[in-house]
Design an enzyme around this catalytic site. Structure first.
Site, PDB file in Angstrom:
ATOM      1  N   LYS A  73    -107.788  36.333 -17.504  1.00 52.97           N
ATOM      2  CA  LYS A  73    -109.119  36.334 -17.363  1.00 52.97           C
ATOM      3  C   LYS A  73    -109.911  36.570 -18.507  1.00 52.97           C
ATOM      4  O   LYS A  73    -109.795  37.502 -19.283  1.00 52.97           O
ATOM      5  CB  LYS A  73    -109.531  37.065 -15.952  1.00 52.97           C
ATOM      6  CG  LYS A  73    -110.589  36.842 -15.408  1.00 52.97           C
ATOM      7  CD  LYS A  73    -110.790  37.489 -14.095  1.00 52.97           C
ATOM      8  CE  LYS A  73    -111.994  37.318 -13.249  1.00 52.97           C
ATOM      9  NZ  LYS A  73    -111.895  37.638 -12.108  1.00 52.97           N
ATOM     10  N   ASP A 106    -114.037  31.075  -7.244  1.00 56.27           N
ATOM     11  CA  ASP A 106    -112.855  30.860  -6.077  1.00 56.27           C
ATOM     12  C   ASP A 106    -113.465  30.061  -4.945  1.00 56.27           C
ATOM     13  O   ASP A 106    -113.313  30.506  -3.720  1.00 56.27           O
ATOM     14  CB  ASP A 106    -112.527  32.332  -5.761  1.00 56.27           C
ATOM     15  CG  ASP A 106    -111.826  32.761  -6.754  1.00 56.27           C
ATOM     16  OD1 ASP A 106    -110.674  32.677  -7.157  1.00 56.27           O
ATOM     17  OD2 ASP A 106    -112.325  33.815  -7.241  1.00 56.27           O
ATOM     18  N   ASP A 157    -116.097  32.023 -12.154  1.00 53.42           N
ATOM     19  CA  ASP A 157    -114.794  32.022 -11.289  1.00 53.42           C
ATOM     20  C   ASP A 157    -115.094  32.361  -9.855  1.00 53.42           C
ATOM     21  O   ASP A 157    -114.982  33.465  -9.417  1.00 53.42           O
ATOM     22  CB  ASP A 157    -114.026  33.464 -11.970  1.00 53.42           C
ATOM     23  CG  ASP A 157    -112.976  33.790 -11.135  1.00 53.42           C
ATOM     24  OD1 ASP A 157    -112.275  32.615 -10.724  1.00 53.42           O
ATOM     25  OD2 ASP A 157    -112.494  34.841 -11.134  1.00 53.42           O
TER      26      ASP A 157
HETATM   27  C1  RNT Z   1    -108.950  37.563  -9.803  1.00 54.57           C
HETATM   28  C2  RNT Z   1    -107.555  36.778  -9.900  1.00 54.57           C
HETATM   29  C3  RNT Z   1    -106.691  37.145  -8.991  1.00 54.57           C
HETATM   30  C4  RNT Z   1    -107.319  37.398  -7.382  1.00 54.57           C
HETATM   31  C5  RNT Z   1    -106.200  37.716  -6.457  1.00 54.57           C
HETATM   32  C6  RNT Z   1    -106.930  38.221  -5.050  1.00 54.57           C
HETATM   33  O1  RNT Z   1    -109.967  36.953 -10.664  1.00 54.57           O
HETATM   34  O2  RNT Z   1    -107.984  35.568  -9.629  1.00 54.57           O
HETATM   35  O3  RNT Z   1    -105.543  36.397  -8.727  1.00 54.57           O
HETATM   36  O4  RNT Z   1    -107.901  36.373  -6.927  1.00 54.57           O
HETATM   37  O5  RNT Z   1    -105.050  38.544  -6.915  1.00 54.57           O
END
Ligand code: RNT
Ligand code: ZN
Length: 418
Positions: free
Chosen positions: A227, A295, A293
């Site tokens: 990350k 999501d 990021d």
């Molecule tokens: C976090 C990562 C990780 C989480 C999950 C919940 O930035 O993407 O994969 O989102 O493990």
């Protein structure tokens, strides 16, 4: 026209390009996608009451989130009833299910705390994947886990990693298929670090210790996710891309790329072929970053399709392990999950319906005008008819029909959760 008739017309059109739609559907139905359990409850899980921490955030307060294992399982069942094919379920360690009055901290988790999930998976013919949970816990000290300078903290999280490998092996053995276990840690710094090497050296040592336990590498596929930043960790992350790729390559584990974890103009689709030249297997978290990021739910968008293309045309369907990772709390969660799962499948189908061999030839023969024309014309081929027929033949609702069921479920079940 019935869906079948529309399919027959589409089939002929694709055949004109040399594409076999029947073959594409046969392939698609056998591609497992690991569905993340955490879209159902905003990554809360069942082992703590605190907020979601670790530089990740679920935003929104749409009503109806799952509060118990039973509710989460019921929601997962609902989603899977709308998704064609056979898939895997991706669990996080914080989804341990304890008996009345029982509790085990993360370093003491055992297979028995996931027995109910194994039963759930067995009954439905699902595989299970797993993730240690290095966030939302009071032992995340100053934002650090496996890279902490506090040896006691680091020990706790090393033991968590070891416990999770044992649980993953239990999943693999019970379900007769490998378990992908992904390690992601939030560790990093908000501002310019005075030492970038030290934390990474400690992380490296922690991983070495976790992997030193005796486990079956055929059954447990350990991955490492990188990350570039997190909320509150804007200046530095310990598990950077270079760190995780090098660690994975040197130690025979898998690199996991989450397409929300790179600089905004970097794309994971372009990284896939490079990694495929050097690794037998890689893993992905498919998500959708919106400026960061964030999501967001996976859409049938350009980058999702590019990712699918790199997997399909490089013949890597059994080498790229697909998982989804998003958590949108601002819309109906069942719908979010379903849209994301179906879109990943649509992207794979889109890639399977391309005349990939001819297009590669055009590139190699410098026929770029033709290549562009073909690439653009294909976009309006009757893809939808093939997708609809796939849904119908797999026994799931076609087009937006499934959403009526979600509305009904919201009315009858979700709205009662206060
Ligand atoms: C976090 C990562 C990780 C989480 C999950 C919940 O930035 O993407 O994969 O989102 O493990
Ligand atoms: Zn991820």
């Amino acid at each position: 026209m019935t869906n079948k008739e529309r399919y027959e017309v589409a089939k002929e059109m694709y055949a004109g390009l040399g594409v076999d739609t029947d073959q594409a559907l046969e392939t698609l139905k056998n591609i497992p996608i690991s569905m993340h359990c955490w879209q159902g409850d905003d990554v809360t899980g069942f082992d703590h009451d605190g907020p979601l921490t670790g530089g990740i955030q679920a935003t929104g307060d749409y009503p109806g989130k799952a509060r118990t294992p039973e509710e989460l399982m019921a929601d997962i069942d609902k989603v899977l009833s709308f998704v064609p094919g056979k898939h895997k379920l991706n669990l996080h360690a914080n989804y341990a299910i304890f008996e009345e009055g029982e509790f085990a901290d993360r370093d003491k988790l055992e297979p028995k705390h996931f027995k109910k999930w194994v039963e759930f998976a067995k009954e439905r013919g699902l595989g299970l994947d797993f993730n240690p949970t290095y966030f939302s816990h009071d032992k995340v000290k100053d934002g650090l886990t496996l890279s902490s300078p506090d040896e006691e903290i680091r020990r706790f999280w090393i033991n968590h990693g070891k416990a999770c490998i044992r649980i993953s092996q239990y999943f693999a053995e019970e379900l007769g298929q490998p378990c992908v276990m992904n390690i992601w840690i939030p560790d990093g710094y908000k501002d310019i670090p005075a030492d970038r090497l030290g934390p990474r050296a400690r992380f490296k040592d922690s991983l070495d210790q976790i992997l030193s336990i005796d486990y079956d590498r055929e059954k447990v596929l350990v991955c490492l996710e990188s990350k570039v930043f997190g909320i509150g960790m804007e200046s530095y992350t310990v598990g950077s891309s270079e760190f995780t790729m090098n660690y994975a390559a040197k130690n025979g584990i898998l690199s996991l790329m989450d397409n929300g974890h790179y600089h905004p103009t970097e794309v994971v689709s372009d990284k896939i072929p490079s990694l495929l030249l050097f690794s037998d297997k890689i893993a992905l978290h498919v998500t959708r970053p919106v400026r960061w990021d964030s999501d967001h739910v996976v859409l049938f968008d350009d980058e999702t399709r590019e990712i699918a293309k790199e997997i399909v045309r490089n013949d890597a369907l059994d080498r790229v392990l697909l998982a989804l990772d998003f958590f949108d709390a601002s819309i109906n969660r069942i719908s979010a999950w379903t849209v994301g799962m179906r879109n990943m499948q649509k992207a794979l189908l889109y890639a399977l319906l391309l005349p990939n061999k001819q297009m590669k030839e055009m590139q190699d023969q410098n026929r770029f005008t033709e290549l562009m024309v073909l690439q653009e014309e294909i976009k309006t081929y009757p893809f939808g008819a093939v997708w609809d027929y796939f849904c119908e033949s797999q026994g799931v609702l076609v087009r937006e029909e499934w959403f009526k069921e979600v509305q009904k479920y919201e009315n009858d079940v979700l709205s009662l959760r206060k």
